[in-house]
Design an enzyme around this catalytic site. Structure first.
Site, PDB file in Angstrom:
ATOM      1  N   GLY A 148       0.821  -1.197   0.000  1.00 56.68           N
ATOM      2  CA  GLY A 148       0.000   0.000   0.000  1.00 56.68           C
ATOM      3  C   GLY A 148       0.859   1.253   0.000  1.00 56.68           C
ATOM      4  N   CYS A 149       0.220   2.374  -0.293  1.00 54.73           N
ATOM      5  CA  CYS A 149       0.959   3.627  -0.420  1.00 54.73           C
ATOM      6  C   CYS A 149       1.462   4.114   0.941  1.00 54.73           C
ATOM      7  CB  CYS A 149       0.098   4.681  -1.108  1.00 54.73           C
ATOM      8  SG  CYS A 149      -1.578   4.840  -0.439  1.00 54.73           S
ATOM      9  N   TYR A 150       0.558   4.266   1.912  1.00 49.81           N
ATOM     10  CA  TYR A 150       1.008   4.660   3.245  1.00 49.81           C
ATOM     11  C   TYR A 150       2.047   3.670   3.779  1.00 49.81           C
ATOM     12  CZ  TYR A 150      -2.795   8.153   3.870  1.00 49.81           C
ATOM     13  OH  TYR A 150      -3.638   9.232   3.771  1.00 49.81           O
ATOM     14  N   THR A 152       4.216   1.792   2.338  1.00 53.11           N
ATOM     15  CA  THR A 152       5.535   1.966   1.728  1.00 53.11           C
ATOM     16  C   THR A 152       6.298   3.108   2.386  1.00 53.11           C
ATOM     17  OG1 THR A 152       4.781   1.098  -0.402  1.00 53.11           O
ATOM     18  CG2 THR A 152       6.732   2.524  -0.432  1.00 53.11           C
TER      19      THR A 152
END
EC number: 1.2.1.38
Lengths: 346, 346, 346, 346
Positions: A148-150, A152
């Site tokens: 996921g973005c957060y 990472t």
């Protein structure tokens, strides 16, 4: 040439995959799917692609797709991904899944935060694809759970501190903020221009955001003990970018310069992590459109707390760029191929 | 490898040249200059470049620079450019000048809109570098006057109509709007975030904007007779992009479909001009970060007027991208080398 | 105290009416309706109102509403308005309709641009409510057709020129741009933050925008002869504001200073029209949140064209503010009551 | 009518004072000063004021000003304020100082964070003007130190928890974000539109932001013991608004509903503090242009931490609105006079 399918190409991570892969010299995108726009050229859904990527969107028929390609990116919502991934796997295709469906190793935990898992037997095969921490495993994997973005931004931000046992693993507070593309392309009032613009707000506060279990899973592995974090996401009136400001308590007194040296050593040779010099802090503006993760480290001398700030483009290092980085590793290609795009500033 | 200098690299067109040339396989940027930041790495002025382009900014000493490079981009303000271009020319270097200094063929006209020209003898040598109209001349030139941002959007938008003698050349009204990067990086109150954000306004109204003479020069050449236009620029609260909405009166009754066919024929094979199908209109969002010029054509059936709308990224096709396109032509390289970057959306 | 109903209070013009009327000393809003949110406090739909306006949204039952109030604002979509306005009228209530339903005097024209009119017999009663042009009629009216946002900016921008017979009525081109609140609060992909942000585009080009008939109706009345215009709206990445840049050909040679004197005389004493001095141009940023219409006038000396630029806040002078101004006139209250709010800058 | 001077009226807090006071029925602004723009009408510096506030800016001559007014707002940078405040005081004028110069009770602390204080003898007289905590003292004061923007949001956000001894005073971490108007109107590259737009970043990290001493002073008073905080400000691409997300560790296990009840009791009857119901979180968009402070309270059940989020408009409750609230109290006027403006949304 690798033949690639993008399953679920009508969202923002889909178009970003198309943008990045267009610059990739070893890839041909031969299949793109979209339930709602099948039959239309993808460039009618995303006019930015016109003239360069006018391939027609297909319906999602896993068997037919698998026959045509070497590797599959699934850019579907969670649940929709696990409904089709097993078919691709059975037909011997490598899969890079951008949804949450294979990120959580423990099916019960997945079930608690999402819903019952449809194919838990695949979970042990899936590799959580963060190349800086798991390069060799990714190279051997057939199924990548693209982070996921957060997560990472947080995992890259904290890995050296946790591996180095510098901080108390119970003390972590993550205050993060994301651009609006992270909310997807669904037609919701909350995501309208006038609702987002000129405002700043938190959401999913109090330990309820679904990125928490994957962050905690990976941080626990790094720390060597189970840990919980406090995580508060915010919505920023901008298109792209995640900035995570991460607070923790060190075991003893620490200096910023020593911590930065630790980070530089940890990320030595990494093509996409930029550890900033002392006194320099990252901005999402300086990674926009690129696969970089910029990390700045400071110590609050008055309270002793360590403050790590990491910035990524949520659609690139936080999604499609990292997915291509994983693909390169899986396919034995140079890791940076197609990804050495500088940030677009301003 | 071509060795390239960027003279005046601390502005937005400078950093955009560095971004584009980083993806160019036949170019090495070996010299960057900045009066105000000499001695510092360019990546300290533009942190987006960190780790990929950390070359140190030099003072502007034309002779020394000319000895080190094959080709020079001058990204200086007007006047500053013509102070140094002759030296580069004398030393046999090809120059692509992004300022206004060599765009106006007539020194008196230049003098009227800017100030007395310092080396009018160079004007006949300079080629106004719009590849779609002047490809062969550019390939032979030693000095390119790289077009202004507004002019690029207007000239490409009107060329087929004027060449085809479809419209009355006296009837042209251009209503254009630019993102804020067009205003440069100078520290002025008018360009502060809070002064620009959440506002829309015209500026330079009534025939006073300095891009007018170069637009009129090129349109007059296309029309075969001298013409004047009405030109109104506006400032949009966004970073990048120019949209020109262009009104004119056709000689007789015309149909949108016929005009679009005319545009398609005129721009047939052009790598960077996208003529949109009937009913589709361009947006700056769909060319952002790319070298495209998107053009839509409509006829107002009720008033008979032709409306052409063209969109570019002011920093790419409107400046640095077109400059690299010109460089490719001058150097005998494939015209799209380093420029086949898809738009960044969102 | 006037008792007021706002029918259709869950859109942006609804909440703006509530904001303005909260500062109005002679009004009590006693009824607000919303089909989709009935039963919830309006402050749960618009949290900005919390603690000051927590009235519960009702279903739209015209008879019941009419019994409770003195005056009704209908902030409904077109068609929905003409379904209920007759009931309010029959029950003797004054109505200020913010939809398009009563703006076009000619039912056939309405039918051509919208759909068959349900109660054309009311059209002769309706007064197009632009106070600067029709103050006395408004004071006597029972049904106000509150003007559209674009039309308000264009009509106020051109009235002195047309009344004064300065320009050729066939020569008018309106290039206008609006903030995104003008697109309403409906959940559409086109209006998502990431679709609008960092982009500028035209829409409804070529004589198809539904504000054209009302603009032409009013301009024709001012000119004394029927006229057609070319009208091109654009979407700006900002919340509020309309800027109309209006081109026309004067009969002979004119000077900006003379035209400004004409405008100053025409709008002498008007509380909400600010004619700007020569050389000063309006910005939507300087009228944001206020009921002002700022007008700047220039002449392009090179082409002879007159350029008028007018700026309003589309939700205030372009909708809810003008509606309250009309209400004040209808009810014999001071025209500026509740409306003397200065623009919010920045 | 109170006669009021605004000293330093060419910044964003100056124009906001003028906007608010324009709606205040008991105030006449009779003097405005600006060193750089003296001799020009303030409406030429801020065109939003045109026609309503065209008073001419004067040079700052304290004695002459004092003779003309009853009360003085000093909206100057720090240091410039303490150079003139004593003169106003000596001439018997009440002063509301919006700078930092009188906020810190201890001259040594002021000296450490700013510079040597010029008139420390005035510090004991100055009242830190946060009406919700110090209403009676403000009413008696002659010199108000108007609180900083971040401090207002943090102090109001934490007062109930600290007074109620719910949390460990050593555990406080404040992660705050501000719109760009907080950076002032100075012409700096860092505040240009293209530098701020589409980016999110922290600044002043690690215990160095000058708002820390005033936050700690006030929180220590509330807690009854000295405390230090970790404070990290961020810059948001928007004009107005501050959101503070505040983390702390409670003494034992706590429930959100109980804490909300505590906040409701603490702020019972307060006109400008809105305690939000459980599950509702504030946004800066919902307080924009108003004097509200919205507060939401949550408990992270997994980690036990308390999370308080408070939102204000930095130019209103964080500066000029609170200053007017203080003025009302000092002058015996109703506290909300001129301040009951609803938020501007969208």
């Amino acid at each position: 040439m690798l033949k690639v399918a993008i399953v679920g190409a009508s969202g923002y991570t889909g178009v970003e995959l198309l943008r990045i892969l267009h610059s990739h010299p070893e890839v041909a995108v031969t299949c793109v799917t979209s339930e709602q726009s099948a039959g239309r050229p993808v460039s009618s859904v995303f006019p930015s692609l016109r003239g360069r990527c006018d391939i027609v969107l297909e319906n999602l028929e896993p068997v037919g797709i698998a026959e045509k390609v070497d590797i599959v990116f699934t850019a579907l919502p969670h649940k929709a991904a696990m409904e089709v991934v097993p078919t691709f796997m059975k037909m011997g295709k490598d899969v890079i899944d951008l949804s949450a469906d294979y990120r959580i190793h423990d099916a019960d935990t997945y079930g608690k935060w999402y819903e019952p898992h449809l194919n838990p037997e695949l979970l042990p095969e899936a590799v959580y694809g963060i190349p800086e921490l798991r390069r060799a495993e990714i190279a051997e994997a057939s199924l990548i759970a693209n982070p996921g973005c957060y997560p990472t931004s947080v995992i890259l931000g904290l890995a050296p501190l946790l591996k180095g046992k510098v901080i108390d693993p119970k003390s972590i507070i993550v205050d993060a903020a994301s651009g609006t593309s992270g909310a997807g392309r669904g037609a919701k009032v909350d995501n309208l221009y006038c609702e987002v613009n000129e405002g700043f707000r938190a959401y999913g506060v109090g330990g309820v955001h679904r990125h928490i279990p994957e962050i905690e899973q990976e941080l626990s592995l790094l720390a060597g003990i189970p840990l919980n974090i406090t995580f508060t996401p915010h919505l920023v009136p901008m298109d792209r970018g995640i900035l995570s400001t991460i607070y923790s308590q060190p075991g003893g007194s620490v200096k910023a310069s020593d911590l930065i040296a630790l980070y530089e050593a940890f990320y030595d040779g990494e093509p996409f992590v930029r550890v900033l010099p002392e006194g320099v802090l990252p901005s999402t503006a300086h990674v926009r459109g690129s696969n970089f993760c910029d990390i700045g480290v400071t110590v609050d001398q008055r309270t002793g707390r360590v403050i790590v700030i990491s910035a990524i483009d949520n659609l690139v290092k936080g999604a499609s760029g990292q997915a291509v980085q994983n693909m390169n590793l899986m396919c034995g290609l140079p890791e940076t191929l197609g990804l050495d795009l500088l940030p677009v500033f301003p």
